[in-house]
Design an enzyme around this catalytic site. Structure first.
Site, mmCIF file in Angstrom:
data_model
loop_
_atom_site.group_PDB
_atom_site.id
_atom_site.type_symbol
_atom_site.label_atom_id
_atom_site.label_comp_id
_atom_site.label_asym_id
_atom_site.label_seq_id
_atom_site.Cartn_x
_atom_site.Cartn_y
_atom_site.Cartn_z
ATOM 1 N N ASP A 286 0.843 -1.189 0.000
ATOM 2 C CA ASP A 286 0.000 0.000 0.000
ATOM 3 C C ASP A 286 0.881 1.242 0.000
ATOM 4 O OD1 ASP A 286 0.963 0.226 2.574
ATOM 5 O OD2 ASP A 286 -0.933 -0.234 3.542
ATOM 6 N N ASP B 147 -2.589 8.487 -1.709
ATOM 7 C CA ASP B 147 -3.913 9.096 -1.649
ATOM 8 C C ASP B 147 -4.174 9.617 -0.242
ATOM 9 O OD1 ASP B 147 -3.954 6.358 -0.720
ATOM 10 O OD2 ASP B 147 -6.118 6.545 -0.561
ATOM 11 N N GLY C 253 -11.106 4.043 1.356
ATOM 12 C CA GLY C 253 -11.938 4.928 2.156
ATOM 13 C C GLY C 253 -12.743 4.207 3.210
ATOM 14 N N CYS D 66 -13.307 -27.762 8.034
ATOM 15 C CA CYS D 66 -12.115 -27.018 7.606
ATOM 16 C C CYS D 66 -10.970 -27.972 7.301
ATOM 17 C CB CYS D 66 -11.703 -26.029 8.687
ATOM 18 S SG CYS D 66 -10.266 -25.014 8.238
ATOM 19 N N CYS E 261 -7.708 -26.904 7.036
ATOM 20 C CA CYS E 261 -6.442 -26.236 7.346
ATOM 21 C C CYS E 261 -5.547 -27.138 8.197
ATOM 22 C CB CYS E 261 -6.692 -24.905 8.054
ATOM 23 S SG CYS E 261 -7.089 -25.034 9.820
#
Length: 427
Positions: free
Chosen positions: A106, A192, A274, A359, A361
């Site tokens: 980012d 931004d 945002g 699951c 995992c």
């Protein structure tokens, strides 16, 4: 070296690190593939967050084993420690952290908001009380109660104090690009200004124009650095769409950045950023995807809740990231097919079965809920590792299933079944 400049509007292709749409559902949902120098990302995809070049408590190898296609790191944190120059010297983010797949960074824009005012970036129950909640102070420079303003925004950039030692630093669009090029992620975001739902309409307009002008500067610096750094693979630059809860601002931002061209350079994709009200998520994403170029990917920043993923994908979003799965895992909260639960509860003390029977995992195939309950009670670090693996796999697998449903045409059936089981009724 491939020329990544867009001389005229065109559809990006996998040959130059672009995006290909492979299947569609309804008006806007689509499945595709993003190509990068470090591999392909089948979309829709969830991108786990490794803020400081690590998903907390989990080996990069474990993230690969659980099916993560890409990881996202934080440019702000890595700039402060250990420094983007060191990461560049190490061969880039992936080499530094021993992650062979695609990476995102980012821009630091999120920290502008969170450090600047101390308000959380939320899909936002605390800010969703209407106009009075957004502007209760009557001031756009309000800060959250008990917080100190650590960042100050002006038209050229942001001045902020390090949370580590208080040193003063400066981010501009050019500096953000230099940092992210040094970090070497396959996909990076333009600098931004992320506003909050507490800001007035007038300030939202000013911030949006500032972000537009910063986007132009980001493209120009990206072009300069790409030409200079020919020893590194091409890095995609994605523009970030702001505009808060306002339809006209969101649409205008999407049109502006979607058509932006700086001496032949355009954005390779787009982030939707945002603070958003949860109940308006699909509507806002839909406004943006209406206006963005169809043939470029869209990343929705900060999303991982089950219902939000279905809503956003239906509205045309392609990839997502969020720190929540790992953050709540360290506090004993885990996702299951029938909802989120807390493993410190007494009911798990003698549950000699997986956290979630459905699951696949590593945690659920090797350990019992009773054991993980014990680890939390005993304050053992392994508790965070096992629960983070489970939560990240849960979200990655869910988005994988959604992607498969877009190819098979079963999206609505999967949505009804999954949200019905998770929330007690379909959403």
């Amino acid at each position: 070296m491939t020329d990544h400049r867009l001389e005229t509007p065109r559809t990006p292709s996998p040959a130059d690190g672009g995006f290909e749409i492979l299947a569609r559902h309804g008006e806007k949902a689509r499945a595709g593939v993003i190509s990068t120098p470090h591999g392909e990302i089948a979309t829709p995809a969830f991108v786990p967050v490794g803020t400081k070049a690590t998903v907390k408590a989990v080996l990069p190898e474990s993230m690969s084993d659980l099916g993560a296609q890409a990881l996202l790191a934080n440019a702000y944190h890595l700039y402060l420690q250990p420094g983007h120059d060191l990461v560049d010297e190490a061969g880039g983010l992936g080499a530094f952290m021993n992650w062979p797949g695609p990476t995102y960074t980012d821009s630091g824009g999120f920290q502008v908001m969170s450090l600047g005012a101390g308000f959380k970036k939320v899909l936002s129950s605390e800010f969703s009380g209407g106009e009075s909640a957004r502007t209760s102070s009557g001031e756009d420079d309000d800060v959250a109660e008990g917080k100190e303003r650590l960042a100050h925004v002006d038209d050229d950039g942001v001045t902020f104090r390090s949370f580590i030692n208080g040193d003063v630093h400066r981010f501009t669009p050019e500096i953000s690009m230099q940092i992210q090029h040094g970090l070497g992620a396959d996909i990076m975001f333009a600098f931004d200004e992320l506003t909050t739902l507490m800001n007035s309409r007038r300030y939202q307009e000013q911030a949006l124009e500032r972000t537009r002008l910063w986007a132009i500067r980001c493209l120009a610096e990206h072009a300069r650095l790409t030409a200079e750094r020919t020893h590194r693979p091409y890095q995609q630059l994605w523009g970030v769409i702001q505009g808060a809860q306002y339809e006209d601002l969101r649409r205008q931002a999407a049109r502006d950045l979607g058509a932006m061209d700086v001496e032949g350079w355009s954005f390779d994709g787009f982030g939707i950023g945002g603070a958003l009200e949860k109940e308006n998520l699909g509507t806002i994403v839909g406004w943006v995807t209406d206006e963005l170029p169809e043939a470029r990917p869209r990343h929705l920043l900060g999303i991982s809740e089950v219902d939000d993923l279905f809503v956003a994908i239906a509205a045309g979003a392609d990839t997502f990231d969020c720190v929540s799965p790992s953050r709540v895992a360290r506090n004993s909260a885990v996702y299951t097919r029938s909802g989120r639960v807390n493993l410190t509860g007494a009911r798990y003390r003698r549950q000699f079965a997986p956290i979630d029977e459905s699951c696949d995992c590593y945690t659920c195939t090797h350990y019992t809920a009773a054991y993980v309950h014990h680890l939390f009670r005993a304050k053992e670090m392994l508790s965070s590792t096992l629960c983070t693996i489970h939560n990240e796999r849960f979200v990655v697998r869910l988005v994988d299933q959604i992607r498969a449903s877009l190819h098979s045409g079963d999206f609505e059936a999967l949505r009804e079944e999954t949200t019905g089981a998770y929330y007690g009724s379909p959403r």
